[in-house]
Design a protein around this motif. Structure first.
Motif, short mmCIF file in Angstrom:
data_model
loop_
_atom_site.label_atom_id
_atom_site.label_comp_id
_atom_site.label_asym_id
_atom_site.label_seq_id
_atom_site.Cartn_x
_atom_site.Cartn_y
_atom_site.Cartn_z
N ASP A 1 45.64 1.12 -19.71
CA ASP A 1 46.95 1.64 -20.11
C ASP A 1 46.86 2.87 -21.00
N ARG A 2 45.74 3.56 -20.92
CA ARG A 2 45.61 4.85 -21.63
C ARG A 2 46.26 5.92 -20.78
N LEU A 3 46.98 6.80 -21.43
CA LEU A 3 47.49 7.98 -20.73
C LEU A 3 46.29 8.90 -20.51
N ALA A 4 45.90 9.07 -19.24
CA ALA A 4 44.72 9.89 -18.95
C ALA A 4 45.09 11.37 -18.87
N ALA A 5 46.29 11.64 -18.33
CA ALA A 5 46.69 13.04 -18.16
C ALA A 5 48.17 13.13 -17.84
N ARG A 6 48.68 14.34 -18.02
CA ARG A 6 50.06 14.63 -17.63
C ARG A 6 50.06 15.97 -16.91
N ALA A 7 50.81 16.04 -15.82
CA ALA A 7 50.90 17.31 -15.09
C ALA A 7 52.36 17.67 -14.93
N ILE A 8 52.71 18.88 -15.33
CA ILE A 8 54.05 19.42 -15.06
C ILE A 8 53.87 20.30 -13.82
N SER A 9 54.61 20.02 -12.78
CA SER A 9 54.42 20.73 -11.51
C SER A 9 55.61 21.63 -11.22
N TYR A 10 55.33 22.69 -10.48
CA TYR A 10 56.35 23.69 -10.14
C TYR A 10 56.34 23.86 -8.63
N VAL A 11 57.39 23.38 -7.97
CA VAL A 11 57.42 23.47 -6.50
C VAL A 11 58.60 24.33 -6.10
N LEU A 12 58.31 25.35 -5.31
CA LEU A 12 59.36 26.24 -4.84
C LEU A 12 59.91 25.74 -3.51
N ARG A 13 61.23 25.74 -3.39
CA ARG A 13 61.84 25.36 -2.11
C ARG A 13 62.33 26.65 -1.45
N THR A 14 61.76 26.92 -0.28
CA THR A 14 61.92 28.24 0.34
C THR A 14 62.46 28.10 1.76
N PRO A 15 63.70 28.54 2.00
CA PRO A 15 64.24 28.44 3.37
C PRO A 15 63.39 29.25 4.33
N ARG A 16 63.03 28.63 5.46
CA ARG A 16 62.07 29.24 6.37
C ARG A 16 62.55 30.55 6.98
N ASP A 17 63.79 30.58 7.44
CA ASP A 17 64.26 31.79 8.13
C ASP A 17 64.22 33.00 7.20
N ALA A 18 64.64 32.79 5.95
CA ALA A 18 64.63 33.90 5.01
C ALA A 18 63.20 34.36 4.74
N ALA A 19 62.29 33.42 4.68
CA ALA A 19 60.89 33.77 4.41
C ALA A 19 60.33 34.61 5.55
N VAL A 20 60.67 34.21 6.77
CA VAL A 20 60.16 34.95 7.92
C VAL A 20 60.80 36.33 7.97
N LYS A 21 62.10 36.38 7.67
CA LYS A 21 62.83 37.65 7.73
C LYS A 21 62.31 38.63 6.68
N ASN A 22 62.12 38.17 5.47
CA ASN A 22 61.67 39.08 4.42
C ASN A 22 60.23 39.51 4.62
N ALA A 23 59.47 38.66 5.27
CA ALA A 23 58.10 39.01 5.67
C ALA A 23 57.30 39.65 4.53
N LYS A 24 57.36 39.01 3.36
CA LYS A 24 56.69 39.58 2.19
C LYS A 24 55.20 39.77 2.43
N TYR A 25 54.61 38.86 3.18
CA TYR A 25 53.16 38.93 3.36
C TYR A 25 52.78 39.51 4.71
N LEU A 26 53.71 40.25 5.32
CA LEU A 26 53.45 40.79 6.66
C LEU A 26 52.21 41.68 6.66
N GLY A 27 51.98 42.38 5.57
CA GLY A 27 50.83 43.29 5.52
C GLY A 27 49.49 42.57 5.49
N MET A 28 49.51 41.30 5.14
CA MET A 28 48.24 40.58 5.03
C MET A 28 47.78 40.14 6.41
N SER A 29 46.49 40.20 6.61
CA SER A 29 45.95 39.66 7.87
C SER A 29 44.58 39.07 7.57
N LYS A 30 44.06 38.37 8.57
CA LYS A 30 42.72 37.82 8.38
C LYS A 30 41.76 38.98 8.16
#
Lengths: 389, 391
Positions: free
Chosen positions: A145-174
């Motif tokens: 019953d020892r508290l071993a750790a605590r994590a505060i998490s940050y999760v972004l909720r991103t609508p797919r269509d907008a992400a594809v349309k804005n294409a922020k990472y379009l310049g990136m490629s393998k």
């Protein structure tokens, strides 16, 4: 190409429904419960650790914990801290976490965790315009019953269509690696250093001091496969079907075949990743936080204590990208008997782009004779019942 | 001890034979016959967590494989693993040799002797014992590597004995044979998916209610199980599900540095990804579309054990029964978006000493009508006359 929206958009109602869950313990499928020796080693190997503190039980007789211990970030094996309830049909991207550790994870420890949503914020960004940020808190307790750790998490909720349309990472490629690029990676692996049993003293540590970088990559699917395995695998067979029935918007329907998939497919299939606004197959994100921890634990030595690590993931890591975790000492100070350094840490890819950044606090050993080693990790700096030397 | 010159000459000879099944390559494999290789994960204890993970990934619903409290109330006195380390963890790539020649899990035969419980420590060793070349219409000219293995627990008891075989075939001829004739991935309507999901819902577990040998008739059909459509995400991220498997590629060695080091020491083994020039493991045909196209497959394919046929038997037989033998042949690929229906039929029943046995013929059929994995199981059932016979 149709301009009609195929996927859900963010609505005010979604924000309201999510906010109703603030403070409510969230239900999840528990897969792993014990830091068995196998899991401790499997996690370590899945992040490519070369630190025998986390791989070998032979060191237990000489380390301060009395038993083989696991990487601090192996707590991801028990809870991925992806606190992202509601917002059905809206993709979730792990933005980062603030970790604080209070107790070591010894082989054999049983870990239970609990997650809660603690805030929902509206954000705007280049990736997809309007987004939601869900902030979660996950606590980890061991069998004592020892508290071993605590994590505060940050999760972004991103609508797919907008992400594809804005294409922020379009310049990136393998990335096409030259032989010189590969040799640079080779040299980095051979230059990696693990402080291990050699003490690192606070007095000897200078502000501006750089940590020896730790290279991980080129990232192959094998790497992601083993890491996801250590984290417990993914829903399959009847368990996937059950979940899909309860959360129909969770399903990603392959546009070519019509077969149902989960979001994890964006880490295995280029066409699916592109549907979510990524240039191609990308990493777990969480993995990079673990690699940054590996950088710090390599440097600090077996007897130091990692108090906290905060990381934000700022760019994707694509299949075959290589990541160097780097850090430097930016502050040196004391809190009671604890002798602390703050580190600035970041992850850089082979293009020279920063893909993650953050900070950490480490309690180091000191030569002061009236301060004992165990004080490194206890709240206030003293174990229970401490009455002085 | 070979000199550097001899080693270089051998490397050059190997390079010119890359991707081909040659007499020299087979000869070098012959020289490895009888040598021992570790086939299992030897890190130590099997935990309830690992057994649960194995069960979850196979879609097992029986709490015997999932729930420690339920397990305590059964005859076993504990949770048990759904099967023992079997042929599915024996991969020809562990053996090496014939660089550039593909390797596919051809199947395996396992005799089961003991259950595996949380806390057990199991170790598996296997060795290759035979390699033969053959020609078939489907696989063309190939080499089949046979291995034998044994799994032993902490009490020096034999848990299982295995035979496994891997099929080595050359890429270019496989592409030319184009046995699937250039078809694309299977496509599904929403209604078809709903119907498949309904089949999942219907699956039942016999569990605690014994199925007596006397009540089983030759010709009885087992309730079928449905698997799919195959997701790439599970092929990749549940690939480790066999907890006794050494895993793929990096494990048991480890990721990043460990694999990098393996590739630089065994340069012939890693191939360069054509887009990025990065050395990578040949088994990436399980997740890279380009690799699957090299052998004229419409898409990526599951690992051999992805066509598992055991659950249909475990769901049917009841907790008082056990599988004493399984024989699986991997005849066809299980490809992304494929669905397979597993069927079983009782074909024989007999008594051997205290054991009342049934033989079950099991096979997986996909939506193209191909039989993917014909299999055979021998199950020891409880009997009304002889009672319960422990494993």
């Amino acid at each position: 190409m149709t301009t009609a929206t195929k996927y859900k958009e963010l609505t005010d109602q979604m924000f309201d429904e999510a906010r109703q869950l603030i403070g409510v313990p969230l239900r999840r499928l528990v897969v792993q419960t014990t830091a068995s020796r196998d899991l401790v080693c499997r996690f370590g190997l899945s992040i490519g650790t070369r630190n025998n503190l986390y791989l070998s039980e032979n060191l237990a007789s000489t380390n301060v914990y009395g038993k083989q211990v696991g990487h601090p970030t192996m707590l991801y094996c028990f809870n991925d801290t992806m606190v992202a309830p509601k917002f059905p049909g809206i993709h979730a991207i792990y933005g980062g976490a603030d970790w604080e550790w209070f107790a070591p994870i010894r082989v054999g420890d049983k870990i239970r965790s609990e997650s809660k949503l603690i805030d929902v914020q509206e954000k705007h960004g280049r990736f997809c315009g309007r987004m939601a940020l869900e902030i979660g808190e996950t606590t980890f307790h061991n069998q004592r019953d020892r508290l071993a750790a605590r994590a505060i998490s940050y999760v972004l909720r991103t609508p797919r269509d907008a992400a594809v349309k804005n294409a922020k990472y379009l310049g990136m490629s393998k990335y096409a690696y030259s032989e010189a690029d590969l040799q640079r990676i080779d040299k980095s692996y051979d230059a990696e250093e693990v402080r291990g049993a050699v003490p690192r003293y606070w007095e000897d540590t200078q502000i501006g001091e750089e940590l020896t970088p730790v290279v991980k990559g080129p990232l192959a699917t094998d790497d992601m496969l083993c890491f996801m395995d250590a984290l417990g695998g993914i829903l399959a067979e009847a368990y996937f079907v059950d979940y899909a029935r309860r959360h129909p918007d969770y399903v990603y329907w392959d546009p070519v075949t019509g077969h149902p998939e989960s979001w994890e497919v964006t880490m295995a299939k280029d066409s699916a990743a592109r549907e979510f606004g990524f240039p191609g197959v990308h990493d777990t994100g969480i993995g990079r936080i673990c690699w940054a921890e590996d950088l710090i634990t390599n440097w600090m030595g077996d007897m130091a204590w990692l108090r906290s690590l905060k990381m934000r993931l700022v760019r994707p890591c694509l299949e075959y990208d290589t990541t160097w975790s780097k850090g430097k000492v930016v502050k040196k100070y004391s809190e009671g008997p604890q002798r602390l350094v703050d580190l600035e840490v970041w992850c850089e890819d082979q293009r020279g782009e920063v893909t993650a950044r953050g900070s950490a606090t480490v309690a180091l050993l000191t030569r002061e004779v009236d301060i004992l080693l165990p004080q490194l990790r206890f709240p206030g700096g003293y174990p229970k019942g401490w009455a002085g030397l | 001890m070979t000199t550097e010159t001899e080693r270089r000459a051998a490397r050059e000879a190997a390079a010119s034979n890359y991707g081909k099944i040659t007499e020299q390559g087979i000869g070098s494999m012959q020289a490895r016959m009888g040598t021992y290789y570790y086939g299992g994960r030897c890190l130590g204890e099997v935990s309830a967590d690992e057994i649960r993970m194995m069960a979850l990934r196979e879609g097992e619903r029986n709490p015997l494989y999932l729930d420690e409290e339920y397990g305590k109330k059964t005859r076993y006195g504990s949770m048990i693993a759904p099967g023992a380390p079997s042929h599915r963890n024996f991969s020809a790539t562990n053996l090496g040799g014939l660089p550039g020649v593909m390797s596919f899990n051809g199947g395996g035969h396992t005799d089961h002797y003991r259950v595996v419980r949380p806390g057990d420590i199991v170790g598996t060793t296997f060795r290759p014992y035979k390699i033969v070349t053959k020609t078939s219409r489907y696989a063309g000219h190939s080499a089949v590597q046979y291995s034998q293995g044994i799994t032993i627990n902490q009490d020096d008891e034999v848990v299982a004995k295995h035979h496994a075989w891997s099929v080595r075939t050359e890429r270019a001829p496989a592409r030319e044979r184009n046995t699937l004739g250039g078809i694309g991935l299977a496509t599904w309507t929403r209604e078809q998916i709903e119907a498949i999901w309904d089949e999942y819902d219907k699956a039942q577990v016999r569990g605690a209610s014994p199925r007596y040998w006397e009540d089983v008739k030759v010709g009885d059909d087992l309730p079928g199980t449905t698997h799919g459509p195959l997701r790439r995400s599970t092929v990749v991220f549940n690939a480790h599900f066999d907890i006794f498997s050494p895993g793929l590629g990096s494990s048991p060695g480890g990721n990043f540095f460990y694999r990098w080091d393996t590739f630089r020491r065994y340069r012939a083994f890693a191939e360069r990804d054509p887009v990025t020039n990065v050395p990578d493991h040949p088994h990436r045909g399980h997740w890279q579309d380009g690799m699957a196209a090299l052998i004229a497959l419409p898409g990526i394919y599951a690992l051999g054990h992805g066509a598992g046929t055991g659950r249909i038997v475990r769901d049917w037989m009841g907790d008082d029964a056990f599988i004493r033998l399984e024989h699986n042949e991997r005849r066809r690929f299980f490809i992304e978006s494929d669905v397979r229906w597993v069927k079983g039929k009782v074909v024989r029943k007999w008594v051997e000493g205290p054991q009342h046995i049934v033989e079950i013929e099991v096979w997986s059929e996909n939506q193209r009508g191909e039989v993917i994995s014909p299999s055979k199981y021998e199950v020891v059932l409880p009997s009304k006359s002889g009672g319960y016979v422990p494993m």
